[in-house]
Design a protein around this motif. Structure first.
Motif, mmCIF file in Angstrom:
data_model
loop_
_atom_site.group_PDB
_atom_site.id
_atom_site.type_symbol
_atom_site.label_atom_id
_atom_site.label_comp_id
_atom_site.label_asym_id
_atom_site.label_seq_id
_atom_site.Cartn_x
_atom_site.Cartn_y
_atom_site.Cartn_z
ATOM 1 N N ASP A 21 1.044 -1.204 -0.059
ATOM 2 C CA ASP A 21 0.115 -0.009 0.061
ATOM 3 C C ASP A 21 0.868 0.990 0.031
ATOM 4 N N TRP A 22 1.097 1.845 -0.985
ATOM 5 C CA TRP A 22 1.806 2.811 -1.356
ATOM 6 C C TRP A 22 1.757 4.292 -0.486
ATOM 7 N N TYR A 23 0.345 4.427 -0.016
ATOM 8 C CA TYR A 23 0.248 5.585 0.876
ATOM 9 C C TYR A 23 -0.165 5.221 2.384
ATOM 10 N N LEU A 30 -5.750 4.441 0.501
ATOM 11 C CA LEU A 30 -5.752 4.730 -0.989
ATOM 12 C C LEU A 30 -7.245 4.857 -1.444
ATOM 13 N N THR A 40 -11.543 7.608 -4.254
ATOM 14 C CA THR A 40 -9.947 7.463 -4.039
ATOM 15 C C THR A 40 -9.460 8.621 -3.712
ATOM 16 N N GLN A 43 -4.322 9.912 -6.972
ATOM 17 C CA GLN A 43 -3.450 8.806 -7.537
ATOM 18 C C GLN A 43 -2.339 9.517 -8.088
ATOM 19 N N ASP A 47 5.511 4.424 -7.619
ATOM 20 C CA ASP A 47 5.404 3.094 -8.007
ATOM 21 C C ASP A 47 4.877 2.767 -6.669
ATOM 22 N N GLU A 48 4.872 1.025 -6.406
ATOM 23 C CA GLU A 48 4.350 0.447 -5.310
ATOM 24 C C GLU A 48 4.854 0.743 -3.906
ATOM 25 N N ARG A 64 1.120 6.424 -15.304
ATOM 26 C CA ARG A 64 1.156 5.568 -13.795
ATOM 27 C C ARG A 64 0.507 5.940 -12.870
ATOM 28 N N ALA A 65 -0.135 7.317 -12.936
ATOM 29 C CA ALA A 65 -1.172 7.662 -12.020
ATOM 30 C C ALA A 65 -2.588 6.947 -12.440
ATOM 31 N N ASN A 68 -2.458 3.637 -11.246
ATOM 32 C CA ASN A 68 -2.327 3.252 -9.766
ATOM 33 C C ASN A 68 -4.023 3.421 -9.465
ATOM 34 N N THR A 71 -5.710 0.247 -10.077
ATOM 35 C CA THR A 71 -5.333 -0.836 -8.968
ATOM 36 C C THR A 71 -6.381 -0.600 -8.139
#
Length: 139
Positions: A21-23, A30, A40, A43, A47-48, A64-65, A68, A71
């Protein structure tokens, strides 16, 4: 998805997570699922592990945004084809022309409602874009 909380009005709020969980280290979710909707967090082009990708390259950061975002929506039981509202924050509104073809590539039909907003800065000075959304859960 992991933790569930109950709001005082009885609505169930479910935290949307990914692994990794990148956040999580920032103390934000997320996304949050409430009933048949998922909301959401913005985003970003990370990366992850939360590291910025595509420095100086708007299209790479936008892709990439959007990845994300996909995902997060998928982990909530939704998807890019079930978006109803997006807010796209950019540091230069001139990027709108570069973002336009990505709409057709990533969004479902009909396309969601969208706001495209220029801001003075995003949380990381290297970010050129951040996207938050509302999606419908289920078919």
């Amino acid at each position: 998805m992991s933790t569930t909380g109950q709001h005082r009005d009885g609505a169930s709020r479910v935290r949307v997570t990914a692994d990794p969980d990148w956040y999580e280290s920032a103390g934000i979710s997320l996304g949050i699922r409430v009933g048949d909707l998922v909301f959401t967090s913005g985003q970003a082009p990370v990366d992850e592990h939360g590291r910025t990708v595509g420095a100086g390259n708007f299209e790479a950061q936008a892709r990439r945004a959007l990845a994300n975002l996909s995902t997060v929506l998928t982990h909530a039981g939704s998807g890019l084809d079930r978006l109803v509202k997006l807010t796209v924050f950019v540091t230069d509104v001139a990027h709108q022309d570069a973002f336009a073809p990505l709409r057709a590539e990533f969004y479902g039909t009909p396309p969601p409602a969208e706001s495209f907003v220029q801001v003075a800065a995003l949380a990381d000075p290297a970010w050129l874009i951040e996207i938050e959304a509302v999606g419908v859960v289920g078919g």
